[in-house]
Design an enzyme around this catalytic site. Structure first.
Site, PDB file in Angstrom:
ATOM      1  CB  CYS A 133      -0.980  -0.048   1.159  1.00  0.00           C
ATOM      2  SG  CYS A 133      -2.374   1.097   0.994  1.00  0.00           S
ATOM      3  CG  HIS A 134       0.036   5.015   1.446  1.00  0.00           C
ATOM      4  ND1 HIS A 134      -1.267   4.609   1.601  1.00  0.00           N
ATOM      5  CD2 HIS A 134      -0.009   6.128   0.663  1.00  0.00           C
ATOM      6  CE1 HIS A 134      -2.066   5.437   0.947  1.00  0.00           C
ATOM      7  NE2 HIS A 134      -1.340   6.368   0.367  1.00  0.00           N
ATOM      8  CD  GLU A 164      -2.922   9.083  -1.424  1.00  0.00           C
ATOM      9  OE1 GLU A 164      -3.786   9.066  -0.522  1.00  0.00           O
ATOM     10  OE2 GLU A 164      -1.848   8.453  -1.351  1.00  0.00           O
TER      11      GLU A 164
END
Length: 226
Positions: A133-134, A164
């Protein structure tokens, strides 16, 4: 490399979601689901965070039995209560490092030189580097001993620019993860928004979003057992 496989899960210490007034932290499922995969494979799991101590949690869903089990596990609870900083951890003790996501990582993972050093040292010792993910924000400033970026020329996945935008945080995060990975030379690929998408390139395993966490962890297990 140690005989018993050990995996280090990296967590953010950043709690403020920009100037929104909202809180963030590490996304619980992105640590809990990999923890389940790793422990069921017989591996030891340790935790590390940017600032040390108790990291902030986001996305908690205790209707998810895996998240509930993670938080109730006595060993996990003890480790979460007093995580070490990256500078206090020896890369030689670990076969893999797994960067869990959550929006908080966008503020502190890229700035932590010691955390980047762990990824470099584990990778150059023949270990596995993974992120979901991030979490790949932890990879954008990882350089190898020859000065090249770890992700340069590598196929990767991470939270996409479209995702995002879909969560309304394009103008809140300090940078766009997909764009920055591409600037570092990564070959980023994206699947459907919020659907599982896992990419493995050699000893680098990455996933796009929370739905990808289990798949990335399973890829790490496969790489370590190969």
């Amino acid at each position: 490399m140690p005989d018993t496989k050990k995996i280090l899960i990296a967590l953010t210490s950043h709690e403020a979601l920009g100037d929104t007034g909202r809180t963030t932290g590490f996304y619980l499922s992105e640590a809990a689901h990999p923890w389940k995969v790793f422990t069921e494979a017989g591996f030891t799991v340790d935790l590390v965070s940017v600032a040390g101590g108790q990291p902030p949690v986001d996305g908690k869903d205790l209707d998810d039995p895996i998240q509930d089990a993670f938080l109730k596990d006595p060993q996990v609870a003890a480790k979460l209560a007093s995580t070490p900083r990256a500078a206090e951890v020896a890369a030689a003790d670990y076969d893999a490092i797994f960067y869990a996501g959550g929006h908080g990582v966008m503020w502190d993972f890229p700035q932590d030189a010691a955390l980047a050093g762990l990824a470099r040292d584990i990778y150059e010792a023949g270990g596995v580097v993974a992120a979901v993910c991030h979490g790949p924000a932890g990879l954008v400033n990882v350089t190898l001993s020859d000065g090249s970026h770890l992700v340069d020329g590598k196929a990767v996945a991470g939270f996409t620019n479209e995702e995002e935008e879909a969560v309304g945080l394009t103008d809140v995060v300090p940078f766009l993860l997909q764009s920055t990975l591409e600037e570092r030379g990564a070959k980023h690929s994206g699947g459907a928004d919020f659907e599982a998408h896992v990419v493995v390139d050699g000893r680098l395993a990455t996933g796009q979003n929370p739905a990808s966490a289990t798949g990335v962890a399973e890829a790490v297990v496969d790489l370590l057992k190969a």
